[in-house]
Scaffold this active site. Structure first.
Site: not given
Length: 777
Positions: A514, A519, A625
């Site tokens: 997001r 981030k 992941k």
């Protein structure tokens, strides 16, 4: 033909007269889903015996259900064979929309937990909201994010069962609504355990008013219906006005109250009015602060409807509730204005007051001075502090990575840890390997299975057995071939969805998550621009061609995040249209990033961007992941990055930048203007925000971004997330990857070592820790 294949064809006859080859994606999807759903009947029980855990979450980012459910039922292979026998692509279901019922890691984690719990035979049910349009469908128009309704149900919703007979009445000031449950099966791998995800849909008690309609008062005739529907229309409505805040509070109370009423009704079916077994029958996990209003709501139900004293009700709540803190970001530690709270759910407020008074009494009895009470108070300065309520009225508060939990204990929630040290614990997040390797990367799954078997599907620690193959040249070359195949697959997907041609001979450098300032997508953009300038002026030579991929959605009201998206797209436009550079670089911001897009991007990535400011990313799950699919981590010493390099070795990843302790030392003296003055590379990229290099379409977005870095704002200091401090170390680390990628087999070895050491990051491990150490199930 197998029995299940015949069941699909039988279900298809109910859907359409056309043969399978001509039926179309929607009809086939419905038929396959219904046939598979019937296979769950024997093991799917909505109120089984024994203690159950209940996961209350505003988000469940479940992704497409059909393939993951077929995988877990062991029916995926024969379904795809049937499709291929009839001339249909096994990727037929790529046309089906994702249920956009979450935003980022918090919602995807919830979905992973449900999958893992069912696989590990842990009785865990999810409770949330059945958003009609979910988050939103994102398009990129002239570089800007635009939001549109995401009608994820346009292909139908065959995996949900409406339970009309179990609807619950939820009260608001001046409005009552029905919470109607829709149940989805959560199928464990092997199909033996089937838990439930119950999502509530808001519906009017009194809907369409025919009399008013006949009086030609058309708007008034549907007003109550519209007001009820609004509660479950969209995830996270824009809340920059009081009206938006009221709707968000309504959503939180709506699913919290309905879920508790459901749990209590089920309990009373078994035990009647004897609540002495309640805490031994149910554990309720609050996924962040969104469902924290459940605490005073449970007190209200137990005291008003079951006639308990506060002490009795609070004792039950303390044993039942547990709280997961997902971030130290102030905006996520929710605080509700007291007046606004009372304008929505005034009947709940007295129980907030009771909790606050009980807390004060306990603090005083523990020797806390009166003048210190405001540091803990649930009610303080006209605000209701939900995180404080969650910690006080639950028996467990957990962080989601080792560093995050340490920061909670030593800084963000230090006073609470000193008060209740026994309540604090860590549960490092995880991901389900079934979806994030078995489903999205069958080529790598086969590569692993050929070498160590398929035990890793339910025990990810089995991947350690891959370590001997990390030095095997044939294995490394086969791994590289798989990575190239996944790049080609992604390229086809990107061309279809974003009409952009990826060069699959390039390094794929990916940042998908997001859009939030912490981030640091903006730091990534600055670095790409620095590389561009270096290639243009000849200071950067011997650069391995690289594709820089972004995927993210910015909250509709998050103006600065939207400015970052526009800026990245301006850089992409510059790079991709420069014939002197575009043979070395590509930049793409994919549109409408979601779970399905992630399933294509992650297996194709060489480099995983995890560049949050140290101490701000609680955990991260996309990093896990990427690791599982064989990408190296380019990241800060933050969140689960720390544990990733502990497992796979820092020498097999690329860690850069200031650490938490470094930032603490420079916080008071940090001056981004001084850094810009002293470093022409940094000054050059930052000033592109205001020097006319790029256009923000006259919005002023880029000037606002520039000011946030150089001047700060009333709510934060300049360059609050230290982009300029970490800029040069970040660029150096990125270029080191670029150089080392040339040694293809050595780089592939690093990637495969990451895969082999990803075992810790299975959500199977995490959920077993919750079950054993928090819930007692």
């Amino acid at each position: 033909m197998t029995t299940f294949q015949n069941e699909i064809l039988s279900a298809l006859k109910e859907e359409t007269d056309k043969p399978l080859a001509e039926a179309g994606a929607k009809a086939v999807y419905q038929a396959v889903s219904r046939a598979a759903l019937r296979r769950t009947r024997e093991n799917w029980k909505t109120n089984p015996e024994g203690k159950r855990a209940c996961y209350l979450s505003a988000e469940f980012l479940i992704g497409r259900m059909v393939n993951s459910n077929l995988l877990n039922l062991g029916l995926l292979k024969e379904t795809r064979e049937l499709l291929e026998q009839n001339g249909l692509s096994p990727e037929l279901f790529d046309e089906i929309d994702d249920p956009a019922l979450g935003n980022g890691g918090l919602g995807r984690l919830a979905a992973c937990f449900l999958d893992s719990a069912a696989t590990q035979n842990i009785p865990l049910d999810g409770f949330g909201i059945r958003y009609q349009y979910g988050l939103f469908r994102q398009t990129i128009e002239n570089g800007f994010q635009r939001e549109y309704p995401d009608d994820w149900q346009r292909f139908g919703d065959p995996w949900s069962i409406r339970r009309e007979e179990e609807k619950e009445l939820v009260h608001f000031r001046g409005q009552d609504v029905w919470a109607v449950p829709y149940d989805m099966p959560v199928i464990g791998y092997g199909g033996k355990t089937v838990n439930t995800l119950r999502l509530w849909q808001a519906e009017a008690v009194k809907g369409f008013d025919f009399d008013l309609f006949n009086q030609q008062k058309y708007s008034e005739a549907v007003r109550l219906e519209n007001e009820a529907n609004a509660i479950s229309t969209c995830l996270y409505p824009n809340d920059d006005t009081d009206e938006g805040k009221r709707l968000r509070l309504k959503q939180q109370y709506f699913f919290s109250s309905a879920s508790l009423q459901c749990i209590i009704r089920r309990y009373k079916e078994r035990y009647g009015d004897d609540f002495s077994h309640f805490a031994d029958s149910y554990a309720v996990q609050l996924n962040d602060t969104h469902p924290t209003v459940s605490i005073p709501e449970l007190l209200r139900i137990l005291m008003e409807e079951e006639l308990m004293s506060f002490e009795e009700a609070f004792s039950i709540a303390l044993r039942v509730f547990a709280y997961t803190n997902h971030t130290i970001m102030a905006e996520a530690l929710e605080k509700w204005n007291q007046e606004l709270f009372c304008s929505v759910i005034p009947h709940v407020f007295p129980y907030v007051v009771m909790l606050n008074n009980a807390l004060k009494r306990e603090l005083l009895s523990r020797g806390v001075e009166k003048k210190e009470l405001s540091r803990y108070a649930i009610l303080d300065g006209g605000l209701i502090h939900m995180a404080r309520m969650a910690i006080y009225a639950s028996h467990s508060t957990n962080g989601v990575a080792e560093i995050h939990t340490r920061i909670l204990k030593e800084d963000a929630l230090k006073e609470w840890y000193e008060l209740y040290p026994e309540r604090f614990n860590n549960k490092t997040n995880g991901i389900t390997q079934r979806r994030w390797l078995g489903l999205c990367n069958p080529e790598l799954s086969s590569f692993i299975g050929d070498r160590i078997g398929n035990g890793w599907l339910t025990d990810l620690d089995e991947l350690k057995k891959l370590m001997p193959y990390t030095g095997d040249v044939n294995s490394l070359r086969q791994f590289m071939d798989i990575k190239k195949a996944k790049k080609n697959e992604l390229a086809r997907y990107v061309y279809e969805h974003d009409n952009f041609g990826l060069n699959t001979d390039f390094i794929f450098d990916v940042q998908i998550k997001r859009l939030h300032e912490y981030k640091r997508q903006l730091l990534n953009a600055f670095s790409i621009l620095d590389i561009y300038f270096g290639l243009k002026d000849g200071t950067l030579t011997d650069f391995a061609p690289t594709t820089f991929l972004f995927g993210a959605k910015a909250a509709p009201g998050y103006y600065r995040a939207k400015g970052i998206i526009k800026y990245i797209n301006e850089i992409a436009n510059l790079v991709n249209n420069d014939p002197n550079v575009n043979r070395k670089m590509q930049v793409l911001f994919v549109s409408n990033y979601n779970v399905s897009y992630a399933e294509k991007l992650i297996p194709a990535a060489d480099v995983s961007e995890q560049i949050s400011t140290a101490g701000t990313e609680a955990s991260g799950t996309s990093n896990m992941k990427f690791m599982l699919n064989g990408a190296v981590t380019l990241g800060t010493y933050d969140g689960a990055n720390i544990e990733i390099v502990e497992q796979a070795g820092e020498e097999n990843n690329y860690i850069f930048g200031a650490r938490v302790e470094d930032l603490a030392q420079v916080a008071d003296s940090y001056c981004p203007k001084k850094i810009m003055k002293e470093n022409p590379r940094i000054r050059r990229v930052v000033e592109t925000l205001v020097d006319g290099t790029f256009s923000d379409g006259g919005t002023g977005m880029f000037k606002e971004l520039y000011d946030s870095l150089t001047e700060g704002a009333s709510w934060h200091k300049p360059d609050h997330y230290y982009l300029l401090l970490d800029f040069i170390p970040y660029c150096d680390a990125r270029l080191r990857i670029n150089r080392e990628y040339a040694q293809r087999e050595e780089f592939a070895k690093k990637c495969l070592i990451n895969v082999a050491n990803a075992g810790k990051f299975s959500s199977d491990r995490t959920i077993k820790q919750y079950a054993e150490e928090i819930w007692g199930v």
